[in-house]
Design a protein around this motif. Structure first.
Motif, PDB file in Angstrom:
ATOM      1  N   PHE A   1      41.542  34.443  40.524  1.00 34.47           N
ATOM      2  CA  PHE A   1      40.671  34.927  39.444  1.00 34.47           C
ATOM      3  C   PHE A   1      40.985  36.377  39.070  1.00 34.47           C
ATOM      4  O   PHE A   1      40.691  36.789  37.943  1.00 34.47           O
ATOM      5  CB  PHE A   1      39.195  34.746  39.813  1.00 34.47           C
ATOM      6  N   THR A   2      41.576  37.138  40.003  1.00 29.40           N
ATOM      7  CA  THR A   2      41.971  38.507  39.656  1.00 29.40           C
ATOM      8  C   THR A   2      43.116  38.469  38.641  1.00 29.40           C
ATOM      9  O   THR A   2      43.142  39.256  37.685  1.00 29.40           O
ATOM     10  CB  THR A   2      42.381  39.285  40.932  1.00 29.40           C
ATOM     11  N   ASP A   3      44.040  37.519  38.823  1.00 30.25           N
ATOM     12  CA  ASP A   3      45.119  37.356  37.823  1.00 30.25           C
ATOM     13  C   ASP A   3      44.534  37.044  36.447  1.00 30.25           C
ATOM     14  O   ASP A   3      44.946  37.608  35.443  1.00 30.25           O
ATOM     15  CB  ASP A   3      46.041  36.181  38.209  1.00 30.25           C
ATOM     16  N   LEU A   4      43.570  36.124  36.436  1.00 30.50           N
ATOM     17  CA  LEU A   4      42.976  35.748  35.145  1.00 30.50           C
ATOM     18  C   LEU A   4      42.261  36.959  34.522  1.00 30.50           C
ATOM     19  O   LEU A   4      42.341  37.203  33.323  1.00 30.50           O
ATOM     20  CB  LEU A   4      41.990  34.583  35.320  1.00 30.50           C
ATOM     21  N   TRP A   5      41.559  37.729  35.378  1.00 31.88           N
ATOM     22  CA  TRP A   5      40.873  38.953  34.907  1.00 31.88           C
ATOM     23  C   TRP A   5      41.886  39.888  34.243  1.00 31.88           C
ATOM     24  O   TRP A   5      41.657  40.388  33.142  1.00 31.88           O
ATOM     25  CB  TRP A   5      40.187  39.624  36.106  1.00 31.88           C
ATOM     26  N   ASN A   6      43.031  40.091  34.929  1.00 35.75           N
ATOM     27  CA  ASN A   6      44.024  41.032  34.407  1.00 35.75           C
ATOM     28  C   ASN A   6      44.569  40.579  33.052  1.00 35.75           C
ATOM     29  O   ASN A   6      44.820  41.399  32.172  1.00 35.75           O
ATOM     30  CB  ASN A   6      45.164  41.230  35.412  1.00 35.75           C
ATOM     31  N   GLN A   7      44.708  39.267  32.898  1.00 34.54           N
ATOM     32  CA  GLN A   7      45.147  38.769  31.575  1.00 34.54           C
ATOM     33  C   GLN A   7      44.067  39.018  30.513  1.00 34.54           C
ATOM     34  O   GLN A   7      44.345  39.477  29.420  1.00 34.54           O
ATOM     35  CB  GLN A   7      45.411  37.270  31.620  1.00 34.54           C
ATOM     36  N   ARG A   8      42.805  38.731  30.867  1.00 31.50           N
ATOM     37  CA  ARG A   8      41.732  38.795  29.861  1.00 31.50           C
ATOM     38  C   ARG A   8      41.374  40.235  29.492  1.00 31.50           C
ATOM     39  O   ARG A   8      41.041  40.528  28.348  1.00 31.50           O
ATOM     40  CB  ARG A   8      40.464  38.097  30.354  1.00 31.50           C
TER      41      ARG A   8
END
Ligand code: HEM
Length: 416
Positions: A211-218
Motif C-alpha cells: 500500500f505504500t507503493d500505491l500511496w507513492n503513485q497516488r
C-alpha cells in the motif's frame, strides 16, 4: 435446539452454571453456534454482566438493546482508544499497535473519518452501482449449475473483494491479496489462517509495503475518488506515520470485507432455514429492499464492539470502574424481545427492518452502511433474475471468533 427457539431454559448448559461463571466471549461458543442461550439468560437475569476471569481478563457484557445504545453514544466515558486496548474483547497487542480511526477518540477520530466519508456520498454510490452490478452479473453467470460448490469462496468472498478493489482502485488481478490481508488481520494465530503472531505481523508488513507503493503513485498524481488518493491528498492524513497508514488501511479492508461477505452468506442460509420467506421473496422481489436490513440484523456480522471506561460510572445499578473493559454485544441486542418484535424470527417484510444494532451507533457508526446495503441489494437482484433456487447442502463451517461472526464455508447447489 435452533436459534429460532423461544427459550433455551432446561436445554442448555447456559442455564445450569452459576451466573458469574458465564463467559460469552469464548470463540468456541461462536464456532459451534451455541452462544444464543447464554445471551438469552444474561438479557433476562443479568443484562449488565461481569465476567471476572477469562483469557482476555475481566470484562463487562452489555446485552440489551437500549443499554448498548447508551454505551455506544457515550464516547466521553466509553473510549475506543487503541492504547487502552481498542475495540475488541482481545486487547490490541502493545508491541504491534496499529492506530486506526475506529480505535481513536475525538478529536482525531472525527478528522480522519471525514477524510474517507466522501467514498459513500450518494453521487459516488451511484457511480459505483454500475460497476458492482456488472461485476456481480459476470461472476454469477460463471457459477456451476447442478453441482455442489462453496458459496463463501465463489460468491461472498469474490464479490466483496471485487468491491474493495474498486474502492481502493487496487490492481484488479491481485485482488485476492486483499482477502488474505483481511483474514490475517482478524485471525487468532494457531487456528487455521496463520500459525504464529510473527507470521501475522510479517504478512501485515507486506500489506503495508504494497500500500505504500500505491500511496507513492497516488500522491504524485491528481486527486481521485479512491480511498488511497483521499488519504494521500488530505492535510489531515498525508503525514500519518507508517503504522497509522497501515492501521487505517486494515480498518478499511476489514470494515468492507468480512462484514459484507458474511451478510451475503448469512442471507442465503437464512432463506434456506426459512423456506416460507424464500418463497415470499420469489413471489415478490421488491421485498429485497426490506430483506437486506433484516439479513444484516439476523446475521450481525460483527458480534461485538468493545470500549474502555475512562472514569468510574454507575450503569444500570452496577459499578463500572475506570479502566474496565466494556463489551457491547450487538448480536444479543439484536435479539432483545423488549425492543424488537419476534426477534429470533427471520422476517423479510418486517415493519421496521432498520431497527437493529449491526452498524453500531454514535460517532463510530459504520461509515460503509449504505454501501453495504447497496451491494447486498444488487447481489440479490441479480441472483433472483437468474436462479430459482439455491439450496444449502450441509452445515456451514463457522469462524472461530467472538468478534467476526461468520462462515468459513457454505456448501450449496444451484438447481438445474
Ligand atoms: C454489513 C456490513 C457491515 C457491517 C455490519 C458493519 C459494521 C460496523 C460496525 C459495528 C462499526 C462500529 C460501530 C460502532 O462502534 O458504533 C463499523 C465501523 C466502520 N465501518 Fe462498517 N460495517 C459494514 C460494512 C462496511 C463497509 C462496506 C465499509 C467500507 C468501506 C465499512 C467501513 C467502516 C469503517 C471505516 C468504520 C469505522 C467508523 C468510525 O470509527 O467512525 N463498513 N462498521
Amino acid at each position: 435446539m435452533s436459534a429460532q427457539a423461544k427459550s433455551y431454559e432446561g436445554s442448555s448448559p447456559a442455564y445450569d452454571m452459576p451466573l458469574d461463571k458465564i463467559h460469552v466471549g469464548q470463540p468456541e461458543l461462536f464456532r459451534t453456534n451455541s452462544f444464543w442461550p447464554y445471551f438469552e439468560r444474561l438479557r433476562r437475569e443479568d443484562p449488565v454482566h461481569y465476567c471476572a476471569e477469562s483469557e482476555y481478563g475481566p470484562y463487562w457484557s452489555i446485552t440489551k438493546y437500549n443499554d448498548i445504545m447508551a454505551v455506544d453514544t457515550n464516547h466521553q466515558v466509553f473510549s475506543s482508544e487503541a492504547g487502552l486496548g481498542g475495540i475488541t474483547l482481545r486487547n490490541q497487542n502493545p508491541d504491534f499497535l496499529l492506530p486506526m480511526f475506529i480505535a481513536m477518540d475525538p478529536p482525531k477520530h472525527d478528522k480522519q473519518r471525514k477524510v474517507v466519508s466522501p467514498i459513500v456520498a450518494p453521487e459516488n454510490l451511484e457511480k459505483l452501482e454500475g460497476t458492482i452490478r456488472s461485476r456481480a452479473a459476470k461472476m454469477l453467470d460463471e457459477l456451476p449449475v447442478g453441482e455442489t460448490f462453496d458459496w463463501v469462496d465463489r460468491v461472498s468472498i469474490e464479490l466483496t473483494t471485487q468491491m474493495l478493489a474498486t474502492l481502493f482502485d487496487f490492481p484488479f488481478e491481485e485482488r485476492r491479496k486483499l482477502t488474505r490481508w483481511s483474514d490475517v488481520a482478524t485471525a487468532i494465530p494457531g487456528f487455521g489462517i496463520v500459525d504464529s503472531e510473527e507470521q501475522r505481523r510479517e504478512e501485515l508488513r507486506e500489506c503495508g509495503a504494497y500500500f505504500t507503493d500505491l500511496w507513492n503513485q497516488r500522491v504524485n498524481s491528481e486527486p481521485k475518488g479512491d480511498l488511497i488518493s483521499m488519504l494521500a491528498h488530505s492535510d489531515v492524513t498525508r503525514n500519518m506515520p507508517p503504522m497509522e497508514y497501515l492501521g487505517n488501511i486494515i480498518l478499511l479492508i476489514v470494515g468492507g470485507n468480512d462484514t459484507t461477505r458474511n451478510s451475503i452468506s448469512g442471507g442465503l442460509l437464512a432463506l434456506n432455514e426459512n423456506p416460507d420467506q424464500y418463497q415470499k421473496l420469489r413471489d415478490n422481489p421488491a421485498l429485497i429492499e426490506s430483506m437486506v436490513p433484516e439479513i444484516i440484523r439476523w446475521q450481525t456480522p460483527l458480534a461485538h464492539m468493545r470500549r474502555t471506561a475512562l472514569s468510574d460510572i454507575e450503569f444500570k445499578g452496577k459499578q463500572i470502574k475506570k479502566g474496565d473493559k466494556v463489551v457491547m454485544w450487538y448480536v444479543s441486542g439484536n435479539r432483545d424481545e423488549e425492543v424488537i418484535e419476534n426477534p429470533n424470527a427471520f422476517i423479510i417484510d418486517r415493519a421496521r427492518p432498520r431497527q437493529h444494532l449491526s452498524f453500531g451507533f454514535g460517532i463510530h457508526r459504520c461509515v460503509g452502511n449504505r454501501l453495504a446495503e447497496m451491494q447486498l441489494r444488487i447481489v440479490w437482484e441479480e441472483i433472483l433474475k437468474r436462479f430459482k433456487n439455491i439450496e444449502v447442502m450441509g452445515e456451514p463451517e463457522r469462524i472461530y471468533s467472538s468478534f467476526v461472526k461468520g462462515y468459513a464455508t457454505l456448501p450449496v447447489r444451484i438447481a438445474g
